[in-house]
Design an enzyme around this catalytic site. Structure first.
Site, short mmCIF file in Angstrom:
data_model
loop_
_atom_site.label_atom_id
_atom_site.label_comp_id
_atom_site.label_asym_id
_atom_site.label_seq_id
_atom_site.Cartn_x
_atom_site.Cartn_y
_atom_site.Cartn_z
CG ASP A 1 -0.29 -0.48 2.49
OD1 ASP A 1 0.96 -0.43 2.59
OD2 ASP A 1 -1.00 -0.92 3.41
CG ASP B 1 -8.66 -1.99 12.17
OD1 ASP B 1 -7.60 -2.59 11.86
OD2 ASP B 1 -9.12 -1.03 11.52
CG HIS C 1 -5.71 -2.51 9.02
ND1 HIS C 1 -5.91 -1.28 9.61
CD2 HIS C 1 -4.37 -2.68 9.02
CE1 HIS C 1 -4.74 -0.77 9.94
NE2 HIS C 1 -3.79 -1.60 9.59
CD GLU D 1 -8.60 0.92 8.05
OE1 GLU D 1 -8.38 -0.06 8.80
OE2 GLU D 1 -8.16 2.05 8.31
P1 PGA Z 1 2.29 -1.71 12.66
O1 PGA Z 1 1.07 -1.68 11.63
O2 PGA Z 1 3.26 -2.73 12.13
O3 PGA Z 1 2.88 -0.32 12.60
O4 PGA Z 1 1.74 -2.07 13.97
C1 PGA Z 1 0.51 -2.88 11.22
C2 PGA Z 1 -0.59 -2.58 10.22
O5 PGA Z 1 -1.26 -1.56 10.34
O6 PGA Z 1 -0.78 -3.41 9.32
#
Ligand code: PGA
Length: 256
Positions: A63, A132, A134, A139
């Site tokens: 992304d 959450d 994702h 999302e």
């Molecule tokens: P993080 O993010 O590795 O910074 O915890 C994980 C994500 O949002 O996929």
């Protein structure tokens, strides 16, 4: 799904790095799917230290934020350059991230999908998980069949990522992300999660129902997923003793 629980994030990262290194050594032209965020940082450091040959690999990131130039310090282009690409022998054309500055977003998303397909698909896809559930920036309530497209970040994700931007208001609202359908086409998915704030999302992804309310739960439909956890991220798994036992009983030919 294979669940590997290690005492610390460092130990879990070491285990994941052994797998990535093996794939890169055995398949020097592999197509890798890469991720950003706090979670993969240690893995990238570990892979750099192993001095692997990246010269014939191809990479696709999950992304990118819409509206950030590749030079912006919080863009994922910048993140990848600083944390991985400038430390290994990979050259520009082999590196792929969605273009957050594209004028026509749907066309850019289609181009990205076409490019993954033309490269022969992704061999090994690295994933983090949001609080959450994702994966990528898919999302909650993302279609489990979704392809690369624009998404609007939830307030929760913008809050979670505010630590990188200095404030929540500075976090872009829109992103381009591979879809869940895109991710599920990778031939092997490796998910890393560390820390107590991921425990609930991890339990939902591994043991909950398959639901768009926890997008990572779609991985239950994938034939080959490995999940590397530290103790804190594994804390809410009902069957964690079983996963440990399975890991300890692994036949020698299955270990890395
Ligand atoms: P993080 O993010 O590795 O910074 O915890 C994980 C994500 O949002 O996929």
């Amino acid at each position: 799904m294979e669940i590997i629980i290690q005492p610390t994030a460092e130990a879990a990262t070491q285990a994941a790095a052994r797998w990535f290194a093996r794939v890169i050594r055995e398949n020097p032209t592999a197509v890798l799917g890469l991720a950003t965020g706090g979670t993969p940082l240690l893995l990238y450091r570990e892979l750099v230290a192993r001095q692997l040959d990246w010269s014939r690999l191809t990479t696709f990131n999950l992304d990118e934020y819409i509206g950030l130039s590749p030079q912006h310090p919080q863009s994922y282009h910048h993140f990848m350059r600083e944390n991985l690409f400038r430390h290994v022998n990979i050259s520009g054309p082999q590196v792929n991230l969605p273009d957050g500055l594209a004028n026509a977003i749907p066309a850019e998303c289609e181009r990205y999908e076409d490019k993954i397909r033309a490269a022969g698909g992704i061999e090994l896809q690295l994933l983090g998980i949001g609080t959450d559930g994702h994966i990528g920036f898919n999302e909650q309530t993302s279609s489990l069949a979704s392809r690369t497209r624009i998404k609007t970040l939830t307030p929760r994700t913008r809050q979670d990522n505010a630590r990188f931007f200095g404030s929540e208001a500075a976090v872009p609202q829109h992103v381009i992300t591979m879809g869940i359908g895109t991710i599920l086409e990778a031939r092997h998915c490796v998910l890393l999660a560390f820390g107590a704030n991921k425990a609930r999302a991890v339990a939902g992804a591994v043991e909950g129902p398959v639901t768009a309310m926890n997008p990572a739960s779609a991985l239950q439909l994938h034939p080959r997923v490995t999940v590397y956890l530290d103790e804190a991220a594994a804390a809410e798994l009902a069957l964690k003793d079983y996963y440990r036992w399975v890991f300890e009983q692994k036949p020698a030919w299955q270990t890395v």
